[in-house]
Enzyme design. Structure first.
Site: not given
Lengths: 641, 379
Positions: A322, A364, A377
């Site tokens: 991420s 989310h 997300c």
């Protein structure tokens, strides 16, 4: 019939005496001409030969340059030791000398073999190492028996000493005897006991550290014993090198990593690219190499699955997970994507007959770019990646320093990998698949980056400059590197930094690791690098938590950070191998490192170094913070790819 | 047929001193001191271990030379054969009981002296050959049968010396004897015959050589082939000589000799020490002294009025010359290393003593050049 009958023996004798005498005069002439030929005509050649006989030229080894940290603390220095050499050309009977030596000292059969082999291979003018690092007792014994050991010499040499041992091993490196290939015909490198850098700064700056050898001419007699010293040209010591490293920070980082099984961390200057700390755990004691490492030790370190010999910040390549989302977001912003466009995250995204999951099971909900980064997300980034496309993402990654060597002045750096459609075509016959863009958008798949590259990317985002890392401390202002601007919109960079600050603020994935002192906050991004693919069957059973999996199957935890958040000066990268989630395992370490960095403030630019209030303690990480990438899953009834 | 003593009155001692060729004595002394000086240098600019000992030999040696020179030449003439017989006995003794040194039996211990009979043999052989030919007429010499006796006188000791084994000395003995034969008037065709016969004989002799002797001869052909074996000595010798240059490296400064690269520097290779340290100049000076000595020998011999003195003098002179030639040719790499010392200069007792005796005989010839000897062939 005789014509002359000379009966006077006396006169006959006189005549014959003249013949014999003439012959003798002629032979005397021969001797004179021979002497002339040897002494005058060939005199020069024989003078050279006579000098070669009596003069033995030996190299005076240069003292290897010291290595210092930015404040002048010694990280590597030469230390005297003694060793015994054999000069074959000055040993009338090598076999007898060796026999005497072997009877005096205890030599292992393997050691004897090694010496005999070296003697066979070496030129007779070059000394052969008999034994290194000899103790006082042996030294005294050898001195005593010098007359019986012609050609055996005690030489004072040097060994490399690394006072900080494991804590600087990967940066400073270590030295060792050159291999035959490295040594080649170089007289200096062929000297016994001579060491060259094998890794780290020792290897990269070998030329600077090595120095220039001097030479000494000795007059020796026919038995190889030294009579006197004729001339001496002193050697020039190697340069002392000052590193940008702050040994206190380095020790702090290395010590902090001791709590993990395998991890690495970097603290770097966001503006000048200087490395303050570069920790890799587990480590090794480089002093072992100075004294000639044992086969057993070497084998153990080499086969260790935790690779203690490798500097993981340069050689470890990981899917950035991420943390890569900041790259994707930046690519989107530069491409003109509106960051306020909302995307709904139901917890997954379907593409063709595949389903791509978000790490958050329930989803989310509505997400914009800021929140997409803050909450990491996956679904938001699946959409964003789709919109921007892999080639623009790859271009941005390259601009930030990923996918190519950073060019740091340390050896063995790995380039990592940033794929694009062209690369895919070249490597595999089939072209880039749309699903692969989704995977790439969350930093998985083919993408690989070293912790150093991640640090460089963070520094570039922090400064807007094309920061390049370096380990050498510039001596003067003039030598300080000047970096060109990245050419990205300041607004884009500010947006990303703001989002990264959000990550470490309430509601962010690393909220628990916020520093909590105004003006000294950090910005960052968590990352979790999945090690193994999750099958549908596993998902059906419920994906086991990291803690419940065997260590080797746990995810790598990553964190990139900069601080102070409003005026970034320091960046940090932490990778904990198989550490689980980035927010849980990596972010707290980055927090500690940045706090320590700002307390020490090696760049001396903070208004005042950070003083931590006693009350501020890291908030325990919430359970929900688990950030695990859930790989694509084939939808029911789908045909396999 | 025989002359009498009547016309040959004995000389007074003072007359003998007057007739003594002092120049010759001076040259011998100079050469001896040259040797002492070089031994001083070879010993590392020290009287020990060689120079002092050598000096203690030079002084009695010179006195012995004078003493022998003052003895009437007729005495030596009369006792030639007896001296020869005793030298032959010693040679036989050496072969039988000789002390082995350097892989060869050359020495015999007699109390505190170490005797090298081959060195004496060469002197007394010159005496017997001179006496033998002294007693023959030109015609008699022309008769080959008359040559068997002197040939035997040469070949028996030569064979004994070869057995020792000492190839160099044996060769020298034969060569200088050949010179005496030639000077005595032996016909040319004899030498022509030998010129063919000797190479053949040499081929036979090769088969009986000691391995080290064969090796020496072989190494001589190409010394570089085996730099640390037998060729090592001669290579180091040439390096020492060559590096000396014109003026040398200075007394006591020869690196090759002082640092022991030069082998046998006090005996066979003493000339090289000189040539290295004093250069071509020193070497030529020494050779010139030898040349003067030999020229003196010729003058003394040719001035002598009896065939015995002439033959003995020229024989001894030629022997001297052969020693110098062989030694210098050997150390300069012209011929194989055969272990022949440099007369009067090399370190070594018994060889030196033999040279002083030879010089003494030359003195005796010079003083008694007018002596009338028994048994001379009618002129």
């Amino acid at each position: 019939m005789r014509v002359v009958r000379d009966t006077d023996l006396g006169r006959l004798l006189t005549r014959r005496a003249l013949i014999v005498g003439g012959l003798q005069v002629g032979l005397f002439g021969l001797l004179f001409s021979r002497l002339y030929s040897l002494q005058i005509a060939q005199g020069g050649r024989f003078r050279t030969l006579a000098d070669e006989n009596r003069i033995s030229t030996r190299l005076v080894l240069p003292e290897r340059g010291r290595i210092l940290d930015r404040n002048g603390t010694v990280l590597a220095m030469p230390e005297k030791n003694f060793r015994a050499d054999l000069l074959p050309e000055q040993t009338p009977d090598i076999r007898a000398t060796l026999q005497r030596l072997f009877s005096l000292l205890n030599f292992e059969p393997a050691e004897q073999q090694r010496i005999l082999k070296d003697i066979k291979r070496s030129h007779s003018r070059l000394p052969v190492l008999l034994r290194d690092n000899i103790d006082w007792e042996t030294l005294a014994l050898l001195e005593l028996y010098t007359p019986e050991l012609p050609g055996v010499m005690i030489e004072a040499g040097e060994v490399r000493n690394y006072p900080f041992k494991e804590n600087t091993a990967h940066i400073v490196g270590y030295v060792g005897a050159p291999t035959d290939q490295e040594a080649g015909d170089d007289a200096l490198l062929n000297e016994p006991g001579f060491r060259i850098g094998k890794s780290g700064v020792e290897k990269f700056y070998e030329e600077n550290l090595q120095g220039e050898p001097g030479s000494v001419q000795l007059e020796v007699n026919a038995y190889g014993q030294q009579v006197r010293e004729l001339t001496r040209e002193e050697s020039t010591s190697g340069e002392a090198l000052k590193l940008s490293l702050d040994i206190n920070l380095q020790e702090f980082a290395q010590n902090r990593l001791l709590q993990e099984r395998s991890a690495s961390a970097i603290i770097m200057d966001a503006l000048d690219g200087g490395i303050y700390a570069m920790a890799s755990h587990p480590s090794f004691d480089p002093n072992l190499f100075s004294y000639g490492i044992t086969k057993e030790n070497w084998g153990k370190m080499n086969s260790d699955s935790l690779t203690p010999l490798f500097n993981k910040t340069l050689t470890g390549t990981y899917a950035p997970g991420s943390t890569f989302k900041v790259v994707v977001a930046l690519a989107a912003l530069e491409d003109g994507v509106n960051p306020h466009t909302h995307v709904f995250c139901p917890g997954y995204m379907d593409l063709g007959n595949h389903r791509f999951h978000c790490w958050k099971k329930g989803g989310h909900g509505g997400m914009d770019m800021h929140n997409g980064i803050v909450q990491s997300c996956d679904v938001f980034f699946y959409h964003l990646g789709q919109k921007v496309g892999i080639d623009k993402i790859a271009e941005m990654a390259a601009r930030l320093g990923l996918g190519a060597k950073t060019g740091i002045d340390l050896p063995h750096e790995k380039p990592g990998l940033i794929p694009n459609s062209e690369w895919k075509k070249k490597q595999f016959t089939e072209g880039w698949q749309p699903g692969e863009t989704l995977v790439a958008a969350i930093g998985q798949g083919y993408i690989l980056a070293t912790p150093l590259q991640m640090a460089v990317a963070t520094a570039r985002i922090s400064s807007g400059l094309k920061i390049a890392p370096h380990i050498i401390h510039p001596d003067s202002e003039a030598e300080k590197p000047v970096f060109a601007p990245l050419g990205l919109k300041p607004s884009s960079l500010a947006f990303i930094r703001d989002a990264m600050i959000g990550v470490v603020s309430p509601g962010g994935t690393a909220a628990a690791s916020r520093i909590g002192v105004p003006g000294y906050e950090m910005g960052g991004k968590t990352g979790t690098s999945q090690v193994r693919r999750i099958t549908r069957a596993q998902r059906a059973r419920g994906v086991p938590k990291n803690e419940d999996r065997p260590w080797e199957e746990r995810d790598h935890a990553l964190f990139i950070a900069f601080a102070p958040s409003q005026n970034p000066r320091y960046v940090a990268t932490v990778v904990v191998e198989h550490g689980g989630g980035g927010s849980k395992a990596a972010a707290p370490i980055a927090r500690e490192l940045l706090i320590e960095t700002m307390k020490r403030d090696p760049a001396k630019t903070l208004p005042a170094p950070l003083v931590m209030p006693v009350s501020v303690k890291p908030v325990p990480a919430p359970e929900e913070d688990e950030e695990l990438f859930q790989e694509d899953e084939e939808l029911p009834g789908a045909v396999g790819q | 047929m025989f002359s009498t003593h009547a016309h040959d009155p004995d000389l007074h001692f003072s007359e003998k001193l007057r007739y003594l060729p002092w120049g010759f004595v001076f040259v011998v002394m100079l050469l001896s001191l040259f040797g002492v000086a070089m031994l001083y240098s070879a010993g590392g600019a020290s009287w020990k271990p060689w120079a002092a000992t050598q000096l203690y030999r030079v002084i009695p040696g010179l006195l012995l030379m004078l003493a022998i020179g003052l003895v009437d030449i007729r005495f030596w003439y009369r006792w030639s054969f007896l001296l020869y017989a005793s030298a032959l006995l010693l040679l036989v003794a050496v072969v039988a009981i000789g002390h082995t040194g350097m892989g060869a039996k050359r020495w015999i211990r007699m109390g505190i002296f170490v005797l090298q009979p081959s060195a004496y043999m060469k002197v007394v052989l010159a005496m017997v050959l001179a006496k033998y030919f002294h007693q023959l007429t030109y015609e008699q010499i022309g008769n080959p049968l008359r040559l068997f006796t002197p040939a035997g006188l040469v070949l028996v000791p030569a064979a004994l010396i070869l057995i020792e084994p000492n190839l160099g000395m044996a060769t020298l003995l034969v060569l200088f004897s050949a010179a005496v034969f030639f000077l005595a008037g032996v016909r040319w065709w004899i030498f022509g015959l030998l010129g063919v016969g000797v190479p053949f004989a040499a081929q036979q002799a090769w088969k009986h050589l000691h391995d080290y002797q064969k090796q020496r001869l072989l190494t001589f052909i190409n010394p570089e082939q085996d730099p640390l074996g037998s060729g090592y000595n001669i290579i180091q010798s040439k390096i020492a000589l060559g590096s000396g240059g014109l003026f040398g490296k200075g007394f006591g400064m020869g690196t090759q000799s002082q640092l022991n690269f030069l082998p046998e520097k006090h005996t066979d290779f003493i000339f090289v020490v000189l040539a290295e340290e004093m250069g071509l100049m020193g070497a030529v000076l020494l050779l010139v002294l030898f040349f003067i000595l030999i020229a003196y020998g010729y003058v003394i011999s040719l001035n002598c009025r009896h065939q015995f003195g002439r033959l003995l003098g020229l024989g001894l002179t030629t022997s001297f010359f052969l020693y110098v030639l062989t030694n210098v040719a050997m150390v300069t790499g012209l011929i194989p290393v055969v272990g022949i010392p440099l007369p009067l200069v090399s370190y070594g007792g018994s060889v030196m003593l033999a040279f002083y005796i030879a010089c003494g005989l030359l003195l005796s010839i010079a003083i008694h050049k007018d002596a009338r000897l028994d048994g001379s062939a009618p002129q």
